[in-house]
Design an enzyme around this catalytic site. Structure first.
Site, PDB file in Angstrom:
ATOM      1  N   CYS A 152       0.839  -1.202   0.000  1.00 21.32           N
ATOM      2  CA  CYS A 152       0.000   0.000   0.000  1.00 21.32           C
ATOM      3  C   CYS A 152       0.871   1.248   0.000  1.00 21.32           C
ATOM      4  O   CYS A 152       1.834   1.354   0.758  1.00 21.32           O
ATOM      5  CB  CYS A 152      -0.906  -0.027   1.237  1.00 21.32           C
ATOM      6  N   PHE A 279     -10.109  21.847  22.668  1.00 24.71           N
ATOM      7  CA  PHE A 279     -10.055  20.512  22.067  1.00 24.71           C
ATOM      8  C   PHE A 279      -8.582  20.089  21.957  1.00 24.71           C
ATOM      9  O   PHE A 279      -8.093  19.730  20.890  1.00 24.71           O
ATOM     10  CB  PHE A 279     -10.735  20.485  20.695  1.00 24.71           C
ATOM     11  N   GLU A 299     -10.137  19.885  27.185  1.00 26.84           N
ATOM     12  CA  GLU A 299     -10.455  18.687  26.396  1.00 26.84           C
ATOM     13  C   GLU A 299     -11.534  17.899  27.132  1.00 26.84           C
ATOM     14  O   GLU A 299     -11.579  17.908  28.362  1.00 26.84           O
ATOM     15  CB  GLU A 299      -9.178  17.849  26.210  1.00 26.84           C
ATOM     16  N   CYS A 373     -10.852  19.907  10.186  1.00 27.97           N
ATOM     17  CA  CYS A 373     -10.836  18.755   9.285  1.00 27.97           C
ATOM     18  C   CYS A 373     -12.103  18.713   8.438  1.00 27.97           C
ATOM     19  O   CYS A 373     -12.379  17.701   7.794  1.00 27.97           O
ATOM     20  CB  CYS A 373     -10.665  17.456  10.069  1.00 27.97           C
TER      21      CYS A 373
END
Length: 416
Positions: A152, A279, A299, A373
């Site tokens: 891979c 976070f 967090e 993200c």
């Protein structure tokens, strides 16, 4: 900041339609024809002949290349190996621009930083039992079929070298009807393996699994929520700190991507003396930033903050790092709580951080380093800040999930 995959790729239209011309590539990586037909692995300008059996490229794009991995045709782990690096970079930048335009924003793309091939240090593989043993790999595109992926081009070589050992473990953890999830993460001490399975951890497994781990050089092996073997602590370096994340904890997908995001965050907060890291995870940003500033790391997972704290205490000379366990979705830090900080770093999960961003916008903080993200949730949160007088700086796109539709980014918000 939670590592999640993009939404499932839409299925191509199965009806044969003869020749179609591809107009664009969707944010899922599907070629979209003039009539709306979705064609996998097709590029703009290509003429494609659709039949009941397959899609054949009649007129290829000059951006089309030979896929670097021999598994690309069958494996669903990558979506864009058939396109040139330049095309993929432009496509990912446009995904961000499109998300911003949907919120009425314009933004400058400073650059696209792409992690090299063979660099993924963290991946979730699927394991399934077979008549002859077990099969470990990625799923085929839009399928539950498991495809073997020796060689891979995504994973670090030491992770692909582990597949034979993972097959032995999958034979114990999976069934013919149900598969096991095998999340493997490279660490300073060797692979860190988390097995997601519903099978009971029997005494026989407690004996067999540590032997496999020892033979394969697996630093830590976790079955569901239980550590079965820990030959050495699976250390991750975060700045100068040595951190041992709890099982299953979030980690950036590549060392290259983490360094790129950290560079953006450092440049964004500048010389701020007191920084709140929202976070914070295990300290990806908090611990390197503590070399120059006092940090308050917040967090929702106590175990991750405990790992961060142990890492900080092991490094002489770092500035003070305080921690606070708090669900920032239900209980965001309020504007008056944020007032004692000079800058904020925020790296939320894919859903974004609507409530926390609203509190930041209402606070006295005027410098925010944001990592995301998800371009869509980022654009929504960016609009909330811009509406309260913040200016969005140039956006850096960080492509840690090479050849996939996944996009990460970082930028700076300032208010004067």
């Amino acid at each position: 900041m939670t590592e999640t995959l993009p939404p499932k790729t839409p299925q191509p239209d199965p009806a044969p339609r003869g020749e179609v011309t591809i107009e664009r590539v969707t944010h899922h990586g599907m070629g979209r024809a003039q009539n709306g037909t979705l064609v996998p692995r097709a590029l703009p300008g290509e003429v494609v002949m659709l039949t009941a059996e397959a899609a054949k490229i009649v007129t290829p794009s000059p951006e089309r290349i030979a896929p670097p991995c021999r598994h690309f045709k069958a494996c669903g782990g990558c979506a864009m190996q058939h396109a040139s690096d330049g095309f993929v970079e432009g496509w990912k930048a446009e995904i961000v621009r499109t998300a911003l335009r949907a919120q009425g924003l314009t933004g400058e793309i400073a650059r696209v930083l792409t992690s090299p091939a063979d660099s993924r240090r963290r991946a979730r593989l699927a394991g399934r039992r077979t008549k002859k043993g077990a099969l470990v790999g990625f799923h085929a595109r839009a399928s539950d079929t498991v495809i073997e992926v020796p060689g891979c081009r995504l994973l670090l070589p030491e992770l692909t070298a582990l597949i034979r050992a993972l097959e032995r473990i999958a034979a114990l953890a999976a069934s013919r009807k149900g598969e096991a999830g095998l999340t493997v993460t490279a660490s300073e001490a060797g692979p860190d393996l988390h097995i997601d399975t519903d099978k009971e951890l029997t005494e026989a497994l407690r004996i067999a699994l540590p032997d496999i781990a020892r033979e394969a050089g697996i630093a830590r092996l976790v079955w569901a929520d239980e550590i079965v073997a820990e030959l050495e602590p699976p250390v991750q370096m975060m700045g100068r700190a040595r951190v041992v994340p709890p099982p299953g904890a979030f980690l950036q997908a590549t060392a290259h991507g983490e360094a790129a995001l950290l560079d953006c965050v450092r440049a964004s907060v500048g010389g701020a003396a007191r920084i709140v890291d929202l976070f914070a995870g295990c300290g990806t940003f908090s611990l390197p930033l503590a070399e120059r500033a006092e940090i308050h790391a917040v967090e929702g997972e106590a175990a991750m903050l405990a790992a961060l704290d142990r890492g900080w205490r092991g490094v002489p000379g770092l500035k003070r790092v305080s921690t606070e366990t708090r669900d920032l979705f239900r209980r965001p830090l309020l504007p008056d709580e944020l007032s004692r900080f000079d800058a904020a770093v925020i790296d939320p999960p894919r859903a974004g951080a609507q409530a926390q961003v609203a509190a930041l916008a209402a606070s006295q903080i005027n410098v925010i380093a944001m990592v995301s993200c998800s371009p869509s949730s980022f654009a929504r949160d960016a609009k909330a800040l811009v509406n309260k007088g913040f200016e969005m700086g140039p956006v850096t796109v960080v492509d840690q999930f090479r050849w996939s539709p996944h996009v990460e980014l970082a930028t700076r918000f300032t208010r004067f």
